[in-house]
Structures are given as structure tokens and as C-alpha cells.
Write a protein that holds these residues in place. Structure first.
Motif, PDB file in Angstrom:
ATOM      1  N   SER A  42       0.713  -1.074  -0.136  1.00  0.00           N
ATOM      2  CA  SER A  42      -0.023  -0.047  -0.131  1.00  0.00           C
ATOM      3  C   SER A  42       0.844   1.031  -0.066  1.00  0.00           C
ATOM      4  N   ASP A  43       0.312   2.444   0.062  1.00  0.00           N
ATOM      5  CA  ASP A  43       0.986   3.592   0.411  1.00  0.00           C
ATOM      6  C   ASP A  43       1.862   3.732   1.512  1.00  0.00           C
ATOM      7  N   LYS A  44       1.748   2.968   2.377  1.00  0.00           N
ATOM      8  CA  LYS A  44       2.537   2.983   3.594  1.00  0.00           C
ATOM      9  C   LYS A  44       3.138   1.697   4.148  1.00  0.00           C
ATOM     10  N   THR A  45       2.907   0.728   3.230  1.00  0.00           N
ATOM     11  CA  THR A  45       3.517  -0.638   3.596  1.00  0.00           C
ATOM     12  C   THR A  45       4.234  -1.205   2.330  1.00  0.00           C
ATOM     13  N   THR A  46       5.413  -1.550   2.706  1.00  0.00           N
ATOM     14  CA  THR A  46       6.048  -2.266   1.937  1.00  0.00           C
ATOM     15  C   THR A  46       6.954  -3.472   2.389  1.00  0.00           C
ATOM     16  N   VAL A  47       7.245  -4.655   1.586  1.00  0.00           N
ATOM     17  CA  VAL A  47       8.014  -5.606   1.948  1.00  0.00           C
ATOM     18  C   VAL A  47       9.303  -5.767   1.171  1.00  0.00           C
ATOM     19  N   SER A  48      10.459  -5.869   1.599  1.00  0.00           N
ATOM     20  CA  SER A  48      11.543  -6.067   0.895  1.00  0.00           C
ATOM     21  C   SER A  48      12.565  -7.320   1.265  1.00  0.00           C
ATOM     22  N   ALA A  49      13.212  -7.579   0.359  1.00  0.00           N
ATOM     23  CA  ALA A  49      14.017  -8.789   0.432  1.00  0.00           C
ATOM     24  C   ALA A  49      15.512  -8.227  -0.155  1.00  0.00           C
ATOM     25  N   LYS A  50      16.366  -8.437   0.657  1.00  0.00           N
ATOM     26  CA  LYS A  50      18.182  -7.898   0.395  1.00  0.00           C
ATOM     27  C   LYS A  50      19.030  -8.901   0.397  1.00  0.00           C
ATOM     28  N   TYR A  51      19.811  -8.882  -0.638  1.00  0.00           N
ATOM     29  CA  TYR A  51      20.944  -9.641  -0.490  1.00  0.00           C
ATOM     30  C   TYR A  51      22.224  -9.112  -1.115  1.00  0.00           C
ATOM     31  N   THR A  52      23.251  -9.357  -0.126  1.00  0.00           N
ATOM     32  CA  THR A  52      24.526  -8.765  -0.351  1.00  0.00           C
ATOM     33  C   THR A  52      25.720  -9.701  -0.569  1.00  0.00           C
ATOM     34  N   TYR A  53      26.383  -9.808  -1.540  1.00  0.00           N
ATOM     35  CA  TYR A  53      27.516 -10.695  -1.773  1.00  0.00           C
ATOM     36  C   TYR A  53      28.856  -9.894  -1.737  1.00  0.00           C
ATOM     37  N   GLN A  54      29.992 -10.190  -1.074  1.00  0.00           N
ATOM     38  CA  GLN A  54      30.907  -9.384  -1.162  1.00  0.00           C
ATOM     39  C   GLN A  54      32.191 -10.643  -1.019  1.00  0.00           C
ATOM     40  N   ARG A  55      33.178 -10.059  -1.997  1.00  0.00           N
ATOM     41  CA  ARG A  55      34.371 -10.904  -1.939  1.00  0.00           C
ATOM     42  C   ARG A  55      35.599 -10.013  -2.151  1.00  0.00           C
ATOM     43  N   PHE A  56      36.456 -10.176  -1.006  1.00  0.00           N
ATOM     44  CA  PHE A  56      37.555  -9.178  -0.951  1.00  0.00           C
ATOM     45  C   PHE A  56      39.059 -10.126  -0.779  1.00  0.00           C
ATOM     46  N   SER A  57      39.804  -9.952  -1.534  1.00  0.00           N
ATOM     47  CA  SER A  57      41.027 -10.477  -1.295  1.00  0.00           C
ATOM     48  C   SER A  57      42.411  -9.466  -1.313  1.00  0.00           C
ATOM     49  N   CYS A  58      43.235  -9.521  -0.505  1.00  0.00           N
ATOM     50  CA  CYS A  58      44.305  -8.760  -0.623  1.00  0.00           C
ATOM     51  C   CYS A  58      45.800  -9.128   0.011  1.00  0.00           C
TER      52      CYS A  58
END
Length: 75
Positions: A42-58
Motif C-alpha cells: 500500500s502507500d504506507k506498507t512495503t516488503v523488501s528482500a535484500k541480498y549482499t555478496y562481497q568478496r575481498f582478497s588482498c
């Protein structure tokens, strides 16, 4: 938007970085993928699904020499 009414939305962020040096042991490799799917109930209600992938090498080598008696004590 994934539908005609605009209630189902998405976002995809991708970023990356690589750096090298004359020294083969000094490098950085970064990959980041972030995605979001959002449904507007609705105008005041949302549903969110989030995904984050991080790869780091040093492997960074530093020219700074540390000694038991302190920094800058060697010639």
C-alpha cells in the motif's frame, strides 16, 4: 519495475576494483553485488528482500619497518 502497476520493484548494484603493483605480493581484488526486491503493498506498507555478496582478497606489503624500540629508529 517488474510489473505494469509498479508494485514490484528491483535494484541491482554491482561494483568491483582491482589494483596491482610492481611487487607481485601487493594487490587488491574487490567484488560487491547487492540486490533488492521490493513489493509495495500500500502507500504506507512495503516488503523488501535484500541480498549482499562481497568478496575481498588482498596482500599488501608495506615499506614501513617496525622495530622493538620504535618507528624510525633504524637508518
Amino acid at each position: 519495475m517488474l510489473d505494469k502497476k509498479g508494485k514490484l520493484q528491483y535494484r541491482l548494484d554491482v561494483t568491483g576494483m582491482t589494483s596491482n603493483s610492481f611487487d607481485k605480493t601487493d594487490f587488491n581484488k574487490i567484488l560487491l553485488v547487492a540486490s533488492v526486491v521490493k513489493y509495495l503493498i500500500s502507500d504506507k506498507t512495503t516488503v523488501s528482500a535484500k541480498y549482499t555478496y562481497q568478496r575481498f582478497s588482498c596482500a599488501m606489503m608495506s615499506p614501513i619497518v617496525m622495530t622493538p624500540v620504535g618507528f624510525g629508529t633504524l637508518p
